[in-house]
Design an enzyme around this catalytic site. Structure first.
Site, PDB file in Angstrom:
ATOM      1  N   THR A  67       0.915  -1.152   0.223  1.00  0.00           N
ATOM      2  CA  THR A  67      -0.008  -0.016   0.023  1.00  0.00           C
ATOM      3  C   THR A  67       0.639   1.162   0.007  1.00  0.00           C
ATOM      4  OG1 THR A  67      -1.623  -1.180   1.170  1.00  0.00           O
ATOM      5  CG2 THR A  67      -1.954   1.451   1.088  1.00  0.00           C
ATOM      6  N   GLU A 286       7.912  -7.602  -1.930  1.00  0.00           N
ATOM      7  CA  GLU A 286       6.939  -8.079  -2.606  1.00  0.00           C
ATOM      8  C   GLU A 286       7.793  -8.946  -3.878  1.00  0.00           C
ATOM      9  OE1 GLU A 286       3.433  -5.754  -3.170  1.00  0.00           O
ATOM     10  OE2 GLU A 286       2.725  -5.977  -1.274  1.00  0.00           O
TER      11      GLU A 286
END
Length: 306
Positions: A67, A286
């Site tokens: 995010t 990620e």
């Protein structure tokens, strides 16, 4: 207290809007805010654009590193400032900015009462694709292999300890490759490595400092190339990381990063890496799939943060 118009982009799987709203109300003294929810299909770019279109001067990212990265990518260069309410596993940029962890109200108070500063942001192009932002680090090797091997269910239950469980598989999957590396405007060089990381800041979970010379506002990216093989080289690499680049720097802040044969440090403005075969790649903690070529560059002072 008069605050700039604030938009809060939040991941509902990490924190409920009601909890966040109560924390914001307490931290801001009842100031109003605009609310924008992420989805699995849109981790933050769309909501952040909506916040900018609504006239928000501060955009808060409440969620994990994904995010934060998505919001930072969208607002970089716009003049809007990024606030962070860390709710993820790594919370890497938050750690490097000394944002309070585990307490949304305290994190929001840092935004409401603080002053934004300008930091660098990195951009990386994967196999010629569109640039993606990163605020912490990108690269291939042990870190990316570990992320690819991590069980998502275990990560949800055990947090960062799930990465430890995946380390053995990552070690077995990593082998030396001959990468062609071009730094800034220099001639390309062939480099033997199983791990190559490019970082914007240096501190990871557990207080580990991967890039000792990294500063968020120094106008450069830091590079770590690891080629350790066998117990002797791994012990030398570990000693340099823990002792020379860890403990000793507590006593000498002016000391530069110590490189050893199997773990070399450097600083760049731009770096291009070409691999002989696809390797697992990560952006800000990620895993994003396998890549063969990537180019990373720094964008100095392009992101305002609290």
């Amino acid at each position: 207290m008069t605050l700039p118009r604030t938009g809060i982009v939040y991941n509902p799987s990490k924190i409920a809007r009601e909890e966040l709203a109560d924390a914001w109300d307490s931290a801001s003294g009842g100031a109003s805010a605009e609310w924008f929810e992420t989805t699995p299909e849109d981790p933050g770019q769309g909501p952040a654009r909506a916040a900018l279109e609504a006239g928000c001067e501060v955009v808060v990212a409440a969620g994990g590193d994904g995010t934060v990265r998505a919001v930072a990518e969208t607002i970089a260069g716009t003049g809007a400032a990024l606030g962070i309410v860390p709710q993820g596993t790594g919370n890497l940029l938050a750690r490097n900015l000394d944002v309070p962890l585990g307490n949304p109200k305290t994190a929001l108070r840092k935004i409401a009462e603080g002053t934004a500063r300008a930091i660098d942001i990195g951009w990386v192009e994967l196999d010629g694709g569109d640039p993606k932002a990163f605020v912490v680090m990108v690269g291939f090797g042990l870190d990316a292999e570990m992320l690819a091997a991590t069980d998502d269910d275990l990560k949800t239950k055990a947090g960062w300890l799930a990465y430890v469980a995946a380390m053995g598989q990552a070690l077995s999957a990593s082998e030396l490759v001959s990468a062609t590396v071009t730094v800034d405007d220099r001639e390309p060089k062939d480099v033997q490595a199983h791990t190559l990381l490019v970082g914007n800041c240096g501190t990871l979970q557990g207080g580990v400092t991967l890039f000792p010379d990294a500063e968020l506002d120094d106008g450069s990216l830091d590079v770590l190339v690891v080629s350790a093989e066998g117990p002797v080289q791994w012990m030398e690499t570990l000693r340099a990381a823990v002792w020379d680049n860890g403990i000793m720097r507590l006593f000498d802040r002016e000391k530069t990063a110590t490189s050893v044969e199997a773990a070399r440090h450097g600083q760049v403005e731009r770096i291009r890496v070409e691999l002989p075969e696809p390797r697992a790649f990560e952006i800000d903690g990620e895993e994003v799939g396998d890549v063969t070529t990537f180019t990373a560059r720094v964008d100095p002072g392009a992101l305002r943060v609290y």
